[in-house]
Scaffold this motif. Structure first.
Motif, PDB file in Angstrom:
ATOM      1  N   ILE A 193       0.832  -1.209   0.000  1.00 57.03           N
ATOM      2  CA  ILE A 193       0.000   0.000   0.000  1.00 57.03           C
ATOM      3  C   ILE A 193       0.867   1.261   0.000  1.00 57.03           C
ATOM      4  O   ILE A 193       0.502   2.285  -0.576  1.00 57.03           O
ATOM      5  CB  ILE A 193      -0.937   0.012   1.226  1.00 57.03           C
ATOM      6  CG1 ILE A 193      -1.915  -1.154   1.142  1.00 57.03           C
ATOM      7  CG2 ILE A 193      -1.708   1.317   1.344  1.00 57.03           C
ATOM      8  CD1 ILE A 193      -2.776  -1.329   2.384  1.00 57.03           C
ATOM      9  N   MET A 194       2.025   1.166   0.668  1.00 60.68           N
ATOM     10  CA  MET A 194       2.886   2.344   0.831  1.00 60.68           C
ATOM     11  C   MET A 194       4.156   2.265  -0.017  1.00 60.68           C
ATOM     12  O   MET A 194       5.084   3.044   0.194  1.00 60.68           O
ATOM     13  CB  MET A 194       3.264   2.504   2.301  1.00 60.68           C
ATOM     14  CG  MET A 194       2.087   2.668   3.238  1.00 60.68           C
ATOM     15  SD  MET A 194       1.181   4.199   2.974  1.00 60.68           S
ATOM     16  CE  MET A 194       2.299   5.393   3.706  1.00 60.68           C
ATOM     17  N   LEU A 195       4.212   1.326  -0.953  1.00 58.19           N
ATOM     18  CA  LEU A 195       5.397   1.213  -1.803  1.00 58.19           C
ATOM     19  C   LEU A 195       5.289   2.197  -2.963  1.00 58.19           C
ATOM     20  O   LEU A 195       4.776   1.881  -4.030  1.00 58.19           O
ATOM     21  CB  LEU A 195       5.555  -0.219  -2.320  1.00 58.19           C
ATOM     22  CG  LEU A 195       6.012  -1.261  -1.303  1.00 58.19           C
ATOM     23  CD1 LEU A 195       6.075  -2.639  -1.935  1.00 58.19           C
ATOM     24  CD2 LEU A 195       7.368  -0.900  -0.704  1.00 58.19           C
ATOM     25  N   THR A 196       5.761   3.407  -2.736  1.00 56.42           N
ATOM     26  CA  THR A 196       5.729   4.445  -3.764  1.00 56.42           C
ATOM     27  C   THR A 196       7.113   5.047  -3.939  1.00 56.42           C
ATOM     28  O   THR A 196       7.968   4.960  -3.067  1.00 56.42           O
ATOM     29  CB  THR A 196       4.752   5.573  -3.391  1.00 56.42           C
ATOM     30  OG1 THR A 196       5.211   6.206  -2.195  1.00 56.42           O
ATOM     31  CG2 THR A 196       3.345   5.042  -3.177  1.00 56.42           C
ATOM     32  N   ARG A 197       7.307   5.643  -5.086  1.00 55.99           N
ATOM     33  CA  ARG A 197       8.622   6.199  -5.414  1.00 55.99           C
ATOM     34  C   ARG A 197       9.026   7.301  -4.436  1.00 55.99           C
ATOM     35  O   ARG A 197      10.165   7.345  -3.989  1.00 55.99           O
ATOM     36  CB  ARG A 197       8.604   6.741  -6.850  1.00 55.99           C
ATOM     37  CG  ARG A 197       9.964   7.209  -7.323  1.00 55.99           C
ATOM     38  CD  ARG A 197       9.910   7.757  -8.746  1.00 55.99           C
ATOM     39  NE  ARG A 197       9.592   6.709  -9.711  1.00 55.99           N
ATOM     40  CZ  ARG A 197       9.489   6.926 -11.022  1.00 55.99           C
ATOM     41  NH1 ARG A 197       9.643   8.149 -11.507  1.00 55.99           N
ATOM     42  NH2 ARG A 197       9.203   5.937 -11.841  1.00 55.99           N
ATOM     43  N   ASN A 198       8.085   8.188  -4.090  1.00 58.32           N
ATOM     44  CA  ASN A 198       8.488   9.306  -3.223  1.00 58.32           C
ATOM     45  C   ASN A 198       8.758   8.868  -1.782  1.00 58.32           C
ATOM     46  O   ASN A 198       9.561   9.486  -1.086  1.00 58.32           O
ATOM     47  CB  ASN A 198       7.479  10.463  -3.287  1.00 58.32           C
ATOM     48  CG  ASN A 198       6.077  10.068  -2.896  1.00 58.32           C
ATOM     49  OD1 ASN A 198       5.815   8.931  -2.518  1.00 58.32           O
ATOM     50  ND2 ASN A 198       5.161  11.015  -2.980  1.00 58.32           N
ATOM     51  N   ILE A 199       8.127   7.777  -1.312  1.00 60.07           N
ATOM     52  CA  ILE A 199       8.445   7.268   0.029  1.00 60.07           C
ATOM     53  C   ILE A 199       9.863   6.694   0.037  1.00 60.07           C
ATOM     54  O   ILE A 199      10.649   6.937   0.957  1.00 60.07           O
ATOM     55  CB  ILE A 199       7.418   6.210   0.472  1.00 60.07           C
ATOM     56  CG1 ILE A 199       6.127   6.907   0.912  1.00 60.07           C
ATOM     57  CG2 ILE A 199       7.948   5.348   1.610  1.00 60.07           C
ATOM     58  CD1 ILE A 199       5.043   5.987   1.417  1.00 60.07           C
TER      59      ILE A 199
END
Length: 754
Positions: free
Chosen positions: A688-694
């Protein structure tokens, strides 16, 4: 009282559960009785203390293990009528600001009806008593009022699902009017942060509130507005559709769109919503966006004192010679534009020299305006402190700069306020704000309101980092607006040699990370099993300590709070490694949290001006003891060192400001901070939280070493996930509108003066 219920009057002789002394309990087991009987009672008895007389209503039950017991369904506490009863209550842990000595003074002065006198006459009857300060008088009155009013709230509302904690908040919010207000409209409970719409809806159903009640519909609208993920407004058709879905999922009747529209119109008339074309705002968010847009437009339009470009050029040459550095074209452009504009945006990725540019701006500004003052701030303490080490100006959080937070009034009540605004502006002539991407619409709006006329502001941030936790996308919107800006793109030579910087830019460009055998600045440890990931993180920490790193040099980041390799799980395991239980170490348990001497802690909520507590503060537990500044206190708390200051945290403080151990924190919480070593799990469980900006934000927190532990598949998912965090805002459009209006007025004025 039901026919099968019994009423008993007696004294609480011994509390069997809970063993820890605390007042905000939902469940008690105690030995209860009088001269004629003893019985074990159990139930919700708020503020129960030993040796206190109470009246209980309930039924007899047969416990399989403990035999005959009395289940308490309702109870009441008679107001103490004798000196001894009053003394017992006043000297108990329920009453703040009053120890045994003070309690004796009060009962000797006020007599048998002491408690009833205090409840009726408030501080007026306490202040004439020698030895009682105005502050403590306020605490005593507040404690007694809360105790008896909360008991009354529970007596009338517990049957509908209102808990002790909710009753305490209701008391603070509505005082003695709490019961009639909630009985009329139970959806008022949604004003309390711990009660959502679903819970309030269940309570309302128990009270018999109709499913098509306007109260219910209005509460659903406000709930949806508050739950928006960072948006400042909601499109009206979307709001109506979402509201109908929420209401109809547990309704026996169909809620029509016309009723939702009626609720929106009603809320708008009552100043809770603002409708602008088809955009629906919470009233406060609308005002914040409008105010910020107006203030920014004023700064863009206004002309500051003219500084000859040749003078800046001379100071720039001298600065570079003095510091033996060369600033590139974009950095020099930033310096010139700082003196040409009242507002400027400076952006750029890691290693592009933002901090070096800020330092140059500050030193040259001091040469040009030696009598001017400069403020350096950021949304978090970590960000402001990191920058101040290099720029050599005391860094403050924006909250601290504005003197914004909770503070106690003379009567002991708490209020939240901001001291700096248009009426009491900041004194500084030049304000520099770092890590602007973290600032939400409220923080930015309040800062701009506090700028004095004629001041300049430099806003610095990385547009590729995570957006603010709160509503708005201030940095993104300002970059889209007519605000002058400079973007640094050239990576410094020393940064080019860093795999941390290289990989941050690779991820930003949608490329997988690269590692080099033998290089220790960026390490990826592949582990397929999530449990192995946690064990590997612990092994890494252990090894780092062995080679000379301190525990405060290591920052563990996770994108998720719950689940395997989440903040909660890692926090406990790292704590057991770095600060294991020891018979010589004191420990304090507050609810489900436990703290030991030597623990790293972090504050997760609110700001308090009086205590100097600000959201995101990190510190160290130095001792577990009673408050050294309150000799009569018998309750232990945490004596901590937070940002170099010694602060005592009570149990209430720990709960109110949500202090937890800080061995592992969320990536969001880490923004603005740096650490020598950063360790981060990267696993598909966190999809759910695997994003580029994280991922980008986590990497850019590391100074010397970045260690990633997990699965290449998860890493690839994060790199590819460019799902933009699109937020519905209208800030840039409003800035253009207000600026256009000012320019038109200026043209008209010039025409008539010709």
């Amino acid at each position: 009282m039901a026919n099968n219920e019994t009423k008993l009057r007696g004294t609480i002789k011994k509390i069997l559960f809970p063993r820890a002394k605390t007042t905000d309990i939902d469940f008690v087991i105690a030995v209860f009785g009088n001269d004629d009987f003893d019985v074990v009672i159990k139930g919700n008895i708020y503020g129960a203390v030993e040796k206190e007389e109470i009246i209980v209503e309930g039924e007899w039950v047969e416990d399989k293990k403990y035999g005959l017991q009395f289940k308490v369904n309702a109870w009441e506490k008679p107001i103490p009528s004798t000196k001894e009863q009053a003394y017992e209550l006043l000297s108990s842990s329920l009453v703040k600001g009053c120890g045994p000595k003070t309690a004796r003074l009060i009962v000797d002065s006020l007599g048998d009806g002491a408690i009833e006198t205090i409840l009726e006459q408030k501080e007026a009857c306490l202040l004439p008593i020698k030895g009682i300060s105005k502050k403590n008088a306020g605490k005593i009155v507040a404690s007694l009022s809360e105790n008896f009013n909360v008991q009354n709230i529970i007596k009338h509302l517990a049957q509908y699902g209102v808990t002790v904690k909710m009753a305490i908040k209701l008391h603070k919010e509505y005082g003695s009017n709490a019961v009639p207000i909630i009985l009329r409209n139970p959806y008022e409970l949604t004003n309390l942060s711990m009660v959502g719409f679903d819970r309030a809806d269940i309570i309302a159903r128990n009270m018999g509130i109709a499913e098509d009640s306007l109260y219910r519909c209005e509460a659903a609208v406000i709930h949806i507005m508050r739950e928006q993920p960072g948006h400042c407004y909601v499109d009206k058709p979307d709001l109506i559709r979402e509201c109908q879905a929420l209401l109809n999922k547990r309704s026996a009747i169909e809620i029509e769109s016309t009723l939702v529209e009626k609720a929106i119109n009603n809320l708008s008339k009552n100043n809770k919503l603002q409708v602008e074309e088809d955009r629906v705002y919470l009233k406060q968010l609308y005002q914040l966006e409008k105010t910020l847009a107006q203030k920014v437009a004023e700064l863009v339009f206004a002309k500051g004192p003219v500084v000859p470009r040749s003078k800046i050029a001379r100071e720039l040459i001298k600065y570079q010679a003095r510091n033996k550095i060369f600033l590139n074209e974009k950095q020099q452009e930033t310096i010139y534009k700082t003196f040409e504009n009242n507002i400027l945006l400076l952006t750029g990725g890691p290693g592009t020299g933002k901090t070096a540019t800020i330092k140059a701006v500050v030193e040259i500004y001091r040469q040009v305006f030696p009598d001017h003052t400069i403020a350096l701030c950021a949304p978090t303490g970590r960000a402001s402190q990191n920058l101040s080490k290099i720029v050599e100006i005391e860094g403050k959080t924006i909250h601290r700069l504005l003197n914004w937070g909770a503070r106690k009034t003379e009567d002991g009540t708490e209020t939240t306020s901001i001291e700096r605004d248009e009426a009491n502006p900041l004194e500084e002539d030049f304000v520099i704000v770092d890590e602007l991407s973290m600032a939400d619409i409220e923080l930015a709006s309040c800062l701009f309101r506090a700028l004095k006329t004629g001041s300049r502001i430099l806003l610095v941030g990385d547009a590729d980092q995570l957006p603010s936790v709160g509503p708005g996308a201030v940095l993104r919107d300002l970059l889209k607006s007519p605000v002058p800006s400079v973007r640094l793109t050239e990576i410094y030579r020393q940064a080019k040699n860093s795999l941390i910087v290289e990989n941050a830019h690779r991820i930003n460009n949608g490329q997988m990370i690269c590692t080099v055998p033998g290089r220790k600045d960026f390490i990826f440890l592949e582990r397929s099993d999530p449990q192995d990931v946690e064990e590997t993180i612990l092994a890494c920490i252990k090894r780092l300590l062995e080679i000379g790193y301190k525990k405060e040099d290591i920052l563990v980041l996770s994108p998720m709070k719950k689940g395997v390799s989440g903040v909660l799980s890692l926090n406990e395991k790292i704590k057991s490694l770095l600060n294991p239980p020891n018979s010589r170490k004191k420990e304090l348990v507050v609810g489900s949290k436990s703290f030991r001497v030597g623990d790293i802690i972090i504050q997760n909520q609110r700001n308090d001006v009086n205590k100097g507590l600000y959201n995101g503060n990190m510190g160290l537990v130095k001792n577990i003891c009673v408050n050294p500044d309150d000799p009569e206190s018998r309750e232990e708390g945490l004596l901590c060192e937070i940002w170099g200051n010694e602060i005592f945290l009570t149990r209430e403080d720990i709960t109110e400001y949500d202090f937890t151990t800080g061995y592992c924190i969320t990536t969001h919480k880490s923004q603005g901070g740096q650490a020598k070593v950063v360790i981060a799990p990267v696993i598909t469980n966190h999809y759910i939280m695997l994003t580029r900006n994280i991922l980008y934000t986590a990497i850019t927190r590391a100074e010397e070493m970045m260690i990633m532990v997990g699965q290449k598949k998860a890493l690839a998912m994060a790199v590819k996930n460019t799902t933009p965090n699109l937020r519905k805002t209208f800030l840039s459009e409003k800035i253009e509108k207000y600026l256009s209006e000012k320019q038109k007025k200026q043209l008209t004025a010039n025409f008539f003066t010709c």
